[in-house]
Scaffold this motif. Structure first.
Motif, PDB file in Angstrom:
ATOM      1  N   ARG A  59       0.837  -1.208   0.000  1.00  9.40           N
ATOM      2  CA  ARG A  59       0.000   0.000   0.000  1.00  9.40           C
ATOM      3  C   ARG A  59       0.869   1.254   0.000  1.00  9.40           C
ATOM      4  O   ARG A  59       0.533   2.257  -0.632  1.00  9.40           O
ATOM      5  N   HIS A 109      -8.266   7.622  12.731  1.00  6.28           N
ATOM      6  CA  HIS A 109      -7.131   6.793  12.318  1.00  6.28           C
ATOM      7  C   HIS A 109      -7.434   5.299  12.372  1.00  6.28           C
ATOM      8  O   HIS A 109      -6.582   4.491  12.748  1.00  6.28           O
ATOM      9  N   ASN A 146     -10.598   2.194  10.647  1.00  8.39           N
ATOM     10  CA  ASN A 146     -11.859   1.925   9.944  1.00  8.39           C
ATOM     11  C   ASN A 146     -12.893   1.484  10.967  1.00  8.39           C
ATOM     12  O   ASN A 146     -12.563   0.846  11.964  1.00  8.39           O
ATOM     13  N   LEU A 179      -9.705   5.106   3.807  1.00  4.84           N
ATOM     14  CA  LEU A 179      -8.440   4.410   3.562  1.00  4.84           C
ATOM     15  C   LEU A 179      -8.732   2.909   3.510  1.00  4.84           C
ATOM     16  O   LEU A 179      -9.425   2.393   4.401  1.00  4.84           O
ATOM     17  N   THR A 197      -5.932  -3.919   8.072  1.00  3.38           N
ATOM     18  CA  THR A 197      -6.572  -4.707   9.139  1.00  3.38           C
ATOM     19  C   THR A 197      -8.024  -5.002   8.764  1.00  3.38           C
ATOM     20  O   THR A 197      -8.521  -6.111   9.005  1.00  3.38           O
ATOM     21  N   ARG A 198      -8.687  -4.002   8.174  1.00  6.86           N
ATOM     22  CA  ARG A 198     -10.053  -4.194   7.674  1.00  6.86           C
ATOM     23  C   ARG A 198     -10.087  -5.384   6.720  1.00  6.86           C
ATOM     24  O   ARG A 198     -10.931  -6.285   6.835  1.00  6.86           O
ATOM     25  N   SER A 228      -7.431  -1.136  12.962  1.00  8.38           N
ATOM     26  CA  SER A 228      -6.261  -0.468  12.378  1.00  8.38           C
ATOM     27  C   SER A 228      -5.064  -1.335  12.712  1.00  8.38           C
ATOM     28  O   SER A 228      -5.203  -2.334  13.432  1.00  8.38           O
TER      29      SER A 228
HETATM   30  N1  PLP Z   1      -8.372   4.897   8.241  1.00  3.02           N
HETATM   31  C1  PLP Z   1      -7.472   5.863   8.550  1.00  3.02           C
HETATM   32  C2  PLP Z   1      -7.847   7.286   8.293  1.00  3.02           C
HETATM   33  C3  PLP Z   1      -6.219   5.532   9.086  1.00  3.02           C
HETATM   34  O1  PLP Z   1      -5.335   6.505   9.365  1.00  3.02           O
HETATM   35  C4  PLP Z   1      -5.913   4.168   9.336  1.00  3.02           C
HETATM   36  C5  PLP Z   1      -4.628   3.772   9.879  1.00  3.02           C
HETATM   37  O2  PLP Z   1      -3.752   4.547  10.119  1.00  3.02           O
HETATM   38  C6  PLP Z   1      -6.879   3.197   9.035  1.00  3.02           C
HETATM   39  C7  PLP Z   1      -8.089   3.597   8.475  1.00  3.02           C
HETATM   40  C8  PLP Z   1      -6.621   1.734   9.282  1.00  3.02           C
HETATM   41  O3  PLP Z   1      -5.714   1.215   8.340  1.00  3.02           O
HETATM   42  P1  PLP Z   1      -4.773  -0.018   8.688  1.00  3.02           P
HETATM   43  O4  PLP Z   1      -5.661  -1.119   9.146  1.00  3.02           O
HETATM   44  O5  PLP Z   1      -4.107  -0.341   7.400  1.00  3.02           O
HETATM   45  O6  PLP Z   1      -3.828   0.438   9.747  1.00  3.02           O
END
Ligand code: PLP
Length: 285
Positions: free
Chosen positions: A52, A180, A182, A201, A205-206, A240
């Motif tokens: 990513r 920060h 989902n 985003l 983890t989602r 996250s």
């Molecule tokens: N959405 C936002 C705005 C974020 O900043 C983050 C992680 O930093 C996520 C979702 C979750 O993403 P991930 O599971 O890849 O950490």
């Protein structure tokens, strides 16, 4: 060592690393980043996060100045070298150093690569979290993991001031994501989550929770849901890199969820199992 940092070939502690004044990140937030957490010195879902990271950089024309495999080795090495088995690993690519000017074609700089690892821990899953809601006034490219995080800074500050842990964002009635992480709901046995469009985003983890739920036979629907559906859900949780599956018990001072405790515990147990498997089934207590 307690922590370790890399900036364009230099290695030191985070505190000692010096960054040039003309870094475009400081003038424009002109860059992208990614972050992951370690268990037993192993960064979880490293390849997904790095993929990513390269994708985000490509979206804004930044050519990360290190091949994928080399960066992967660098992150793994840093995670092994610091004392703490539980840590946050951070990678950032910026458009580099150049005399201030908005257009980047003439900046003359080469992209910069930043990496650091510092002690940190996953958010515990055996507690429930409190959230506030706020209108999502960010731009329309939320699928790029940009370092322009001013809205998230404000949203997180407001949550802290309210004695809460996270801010759930919405555009009108539609729930998007959090400051920060989902956000997802469980309703009548179905895992519901916003679709991966430009408003959220695409959380790593989602994606892992979705894949696991599908494997466990839990139906997943990736469609927009509303604030009313959020407040009326059987369970609400956010995910996250630091929050593998964190249950929400209160939103804007009102109790939510708590009506499908076994289902959410199954999802949490699967999340933790996956983390431990990735960390070779070992954990330093
Ligand atoms: N959405 C936002 C705005 C974020 O900043 C983050 C992680 O930093 C996520 C979702 C979750 O993403 P991930 O599971 O890849 O950490």
């Amino acid at each position: 060592m307690e922590n370790i940092a890399y900036y364009n070939g230099k290695i030191s502690s985070i505190e000692e690393m010096m960054i040039p004044m003309n870094e475009r990140s400081s003038y424009f937030g002109d860059g992208v980043y990614d972050a992951m957490f370690t268990v037993n010195h192993v960064p979880l879902a490293l390849d997904d996060h790095l993929r990513r990271f390269y994708r985000s950089a490509k979206r804004i024309d930044i050519d990360i100045p290190m091949p994928f495999d080399e960066l992967r080795e660098l992150v793994l090495d840093f995670c092994r070298r610091i004392d703490s088995p539980d840590a946050m690993a951070y990678v950032q690519a910026t458009r580099g150093v150049g005399m201030r000017g908005h257009a980047y074609r003439f900046a003359g700089g080469r992209p910069s690569l930043w990496v650091w690892v510092k002690p940190d821990a996953l958010d515990p899953m055996d507690r429930a979290y409190k959230c506030i809601t706020m209108e999502d006034t960010r731009f329309l490219h939320c699928d790029i993991k940009t370092i322009n995080l001013l809205p998230s800074v404000i949203y997180t500050q407001r949550a802290e001031e309210a004695g809460c842990d996270e801010t759930i964002l919405h555009r009108g009635d539609r729930v998007t994501e959090c400051a920060h992480s989902n956000v997802h709901i469980l309703k009548d046995g179905v895992f519901r989550t916003a679709p991966c469009d430009n408003l959220i985003l695409p959380g790593i983890t989602r994606a892992h929770r979705i894949a696991q739920c599908r494997e466990m036979g839990i139906p997943v629907v990736e469609e927009p849901f509303t604030l009313t559906e959020l407040m009326d859900a059987d369970e609400v949780f956010f995910t996250s890199a630091s929050a593998l599956c964190c249950r929400v018990r209160e939103i804007d001072g009102r109790p939510v969820g708590g009506r499908a405790p076994e289902l959410i515990r199954r999802i949490q147990a699967a999340a933790w199992r996956e983390a431990l498997e990735e960390a070779n089934g070992q954990r330093w207590e």
